[in-house]
Design a protein around this motif. Structure first.
Motif, mmCIF file in Angstrom:
data_model
loop_
_atom_site.group_PDB
_atom_site.id
_atom_site.type_symbol
_atom_site.label_atom_id
_atom_site.label_comp_id
_atom_site.label_asym_id
_atom_site.label_seq_id
_atom_site.Cartn_x
_atom_site.Cartn_y
_atom_site.Cartn_z
ATOM 1 N N ARG A 68 4.282 -4.265 9.438
ATOM 2 C CA ARG A 68 3.366 -4.836 8.453
ATOM 3 C C ARG A 68 2.006 -5.130 9.060
ATOM 4 O O ARG A 68 1.476 -6.240 8.968
ATOM 5 C CB ARG A 68 3.963 -6.117 7.855
ATOM 6 C CG ARG A 68 5.153 -5.872 6.949
ATOM 7 C CD ARG A 68 5.754 -7.183 6.473
ATOM 8 N NE ARG A 68 4.766 -8.064 5.850
ATOM 9 C CZ ARG A 68 4.374 -7.984 4.598
ATOM 10 N NH1 ARG A 68 4.856 -7.024 3.820
ATOM 11 N NH2 ARG A 68 3.486 -8.837 4.108
ATOM 12 N N VAL A 69 1.419 -4.134 9.685
ATOM 13 C CA VAL A 69 0.145 -4.323 10.382
ATOM 14 C C VAL A 69 -1.013 -4.298 9.411
ATOM 15 O O VAL A 69 -1.785 -5.266 9.286
ATOM 16 C CB VAL A 69 -0.032 -3.250 11.466
ATOM 17 C CG1 VAL A 69 -1.436 -3.291 12.034
ATOM 18 C CG2 VAL A 69 1.007 -3.433 12.561
ATOM 19 N N PHE A 70 -1.163 -3.183 8.686
ATOM 20 C CA PHE A 70 -2.374 -2.999 7.901
ATOM 21 C C PHE A 70 -2.404 -3.804 6.612
ATOM 22 O O PHE A 70 -3.403 -3.786 5.894
ATOM 23 C CB PHE A 70 -2.615 -1.521 7.658
ATOM 24 C CG PHE A 70 -3.002 -0.784 8.910
ATOM 25 C CD1 PHE A 70 -2.217 0.241 9.402
ATOM 26 C CD2 PHE A 70 -4.135 -1.150 9.612
ATOM 27 C CE1 PHE A 70 -2.562 0.898 10.579
ATOM 28 C CE2 PHE A 70 -4.494 -0.505 10.780
ATOM 29 C CZ PHE A 70 -3.702 0.529 11.270
ATOM 30 N N ALA B 187 -15.539 4.236 12.067
ATOM 31 C CA ALA B 187 -15.416 3.590 10.759
ATOM 32 C C ALA B 187 -14.524 2.364 10.887
ATOM 33 O O ALA B 187 -13.671 2.307 11.774
ATOM 34 C CB ALA B 187 -14.828 4.551 9.732
ATOM 35 N N ALA B 188 -14.736 1.397 9.987
ATOM 36 C CA ALA B 188 -13.933 0.173 10.001
ATOM 37 C C ALA B 188 -13.633 -0.258 8.579
ATOM 38 O O ALA B 188 -14.391 0.041 7.642
ATOM 39 C CB ALA B 188 -14.668 -0.937 10.745
ATOM 40 N N ILE B 189 -12.530 -0.994 8.426
ATOM 41 C CA ILE B 189 -12.133 -1.515 7.128
ATOM 42 C C ILE B 189 -11.606 -2.926 7.321
ATOM 43 O O ILE B 189 -10.931 -3.220 8.314
ATOM 44 C CB ILE B 189 -11.091 -0.592 6.458
ATOM 45 C CG1 ILE B 189 -10.820 -1.018 5.016
ATOM 46 C CG2 ILE B 189 -9.806 -0.525 7.276
ATOM 47 C CD1 ILE B 189 -10.072 0.050 4.208
ATOM 48 N N SER B 190 -11.929 -3.802 6.387
ATOM 49 C CA SER B 190 -11.486 -5.180 6.495
ATOM 50 C C SER B 190 -9.995 -5.303 6.197
ATOM 51 O O SER B 190 -9.390 -4.395 5.618
ATOM 52 C CB SER B 190 -12.285 -6.057 5.523
ATOM 53 O OG SER B 190 -12.095 -5.614 4.183
ATOM 54 N N ALA B 191 -9.425 -6.424 6.578
ATOM 55 C CA ALA B 191 -7.996 -6.643 6.369
ATOM 56 C C ALA B 191 -7.630 -6.582 4.888
ATOM 57 O O ALA B 191 -6.576 -6.054 4.519
ATOM 58 C CB ALA B 191 -7.587 -7.992 6.959
ATOM 59 N N ASP C 115 -11.915 -10.705 5.150
ATOM 60 C CA ASP C 115 -12.970 -9.845 4.617
ATOM 61 C C ASP C 115 -13.912 -9.323 5.706
ATOM 62 O O ASP C 115 -14.984 -8.808 5.395
ATOM 63 C CB ASP C 115 -13.762 -10.570 3.538
ATOM 64 C CG ASP C 115 -14.427 -11.835 4.059
ATOM 65 O OD1 ASP C 115 -15.217 -12.437 3.314
ATOM 66 O OD2 ASP C 115 -14.148 -12.225 5.211
ATOM 67 N N SER C 116 -13.502 -9.456 6.975
ATOM 68 C CA SER C 116 -14.350 -8.979 8.074
ATOM 69 C C SER C 116 -13.906 -7.620 8.583
ATOM 70 O O SER C 116 -12.718 -7.302 8.566
ATOM 71 C CB SER C 116 -14.306 -9.981 9.231
ATOM 72 O OG SER C 116 -14.916 -11.198 8.866
ATOM 73 N N TYR C 117 -14.880 -6.833 9.034
ATOM 74 C CA TYR C 117 -14.576 -5.580 9.721
ATOM 75 C C TYR C 117 -15.299 -5.618 11.067
ATOM 76 O O TYR C 117 -16.202 -6.430 11.287
ATOM 77 C CB TYR C 117 -15.006 -4.362 8.906
ATOM 78 C CG TYR C 117 -16.450 -4.373 8.473
ATOM 79 C CD1 TYR C 117 -16.787 -4.720 7.166
ATOM 80 C CD2 TYR C 117 -17.471 -4.050 9.349
ATOM 81 C CE1 TYR C 117 -18.101 -4.751 6.759
ATOM 82 C CE2 TYR C 117 -18.793 -4.082 8.954
ATOM 83 C CZ TYR C 117 -19.107 -4.436 7.650
ATOM 84 O OH TYR C 117 -20.423 -4.472 7.253
ATOM 85 N N TYR C 118 -14.901 -4.722 11.981
ATOM 86 C CA TYR C 118 -15.387 -4.807 13.355
ATOM 87 C C TYR C 118 -15.814 -3.444 13.867
ATOM 88 O O TYR C 118 -15.084 -2.468 13.737
ATOM 89 C CB TYR C 118 -14.297 -5.392 14.253
ATOM 90 C CG TYR C 118 -13.751 -6.690 13.704
ATOM 91 C CD1 TYR C 118 -12.583 -6.708 12.951
ATOM 92 C CD2 TYR C 118 -14.437 -7.893 13.898
ATOM 93 C CE1 TYR C 118 -12.101 -7.893 12.418
ATOM 94 C CE2 TYR C 118 -13.952 -9.075 13.365
ATOM 95 C CZ TYR C 118 -12.793 -9.069 12.626
ATOM 96 O OH TYR C 118 -12.331 -10.242 12.090
#
Length: 127
Positions: A27-29, A49-53, A105-108
């Motif tokens: 259950r990571v993503f 590319a990045a995507i928030s949780a 709501d953060s991406y890195y």
């Protein structure tokens, strides 16, 4: 223990498309932010590319913006990178990564933000 496994990399002609997948264990993503990076031998690993949780926010490197799309499938616990209009300079080993810490709501964009990494998959776009 979190494990990430990439798949989908192969040789493709310039102008073609590929879809990379990153399968996670545990259950990571559903709760972690995700990212894709790439590395060419002799060069530093670079952000792609990045995507928030929560999956709402995405961000792309300038070189791939408009051509690549990052997404997550919480039901399958996977993250994907759709790559269109591939160019020879997209050739690299592509790595997926997951970041446990931080707001939903953060991406890195910094690779140091990510705790977990896959083993990499080779993408080659030939001219």
């Amino acid at each position: 223990q979190v494990q990430l496994v990439e798949s989908g990399g192969r040789l493709v002609q310039a102008g073609g498309s590929l879809r990379l997948s990153c399968a996670a264990s545990g259950r990571v993503f559903t709760t972690y932010a995700g990212g894709w990076f790439r590395q060419v031998p002799g060069k530093q690993r670079e952000f792609v590319a990045a995507i928030s949780a929560n999956g709402i926010h995405t961000f792309y490197a300038g070189a791939v913006k408009g051509r690549f799309t990052i997404s997550k499938d919480n039901a399958k616990d996977t993250m994907s990178l759709q790559m269109n209009s591939l160019r020879p300079d997209d050739t690299a080993v592509y790595y997926c990564a997951a970041a446990k810490t931080g707001p939903q709501d953060s991406y890195y964009t910094w690779d140091g933000s990510y705790e977990y990494w896959g083993q990499g998959t080779q993408v080659t776009a030939s001219s």
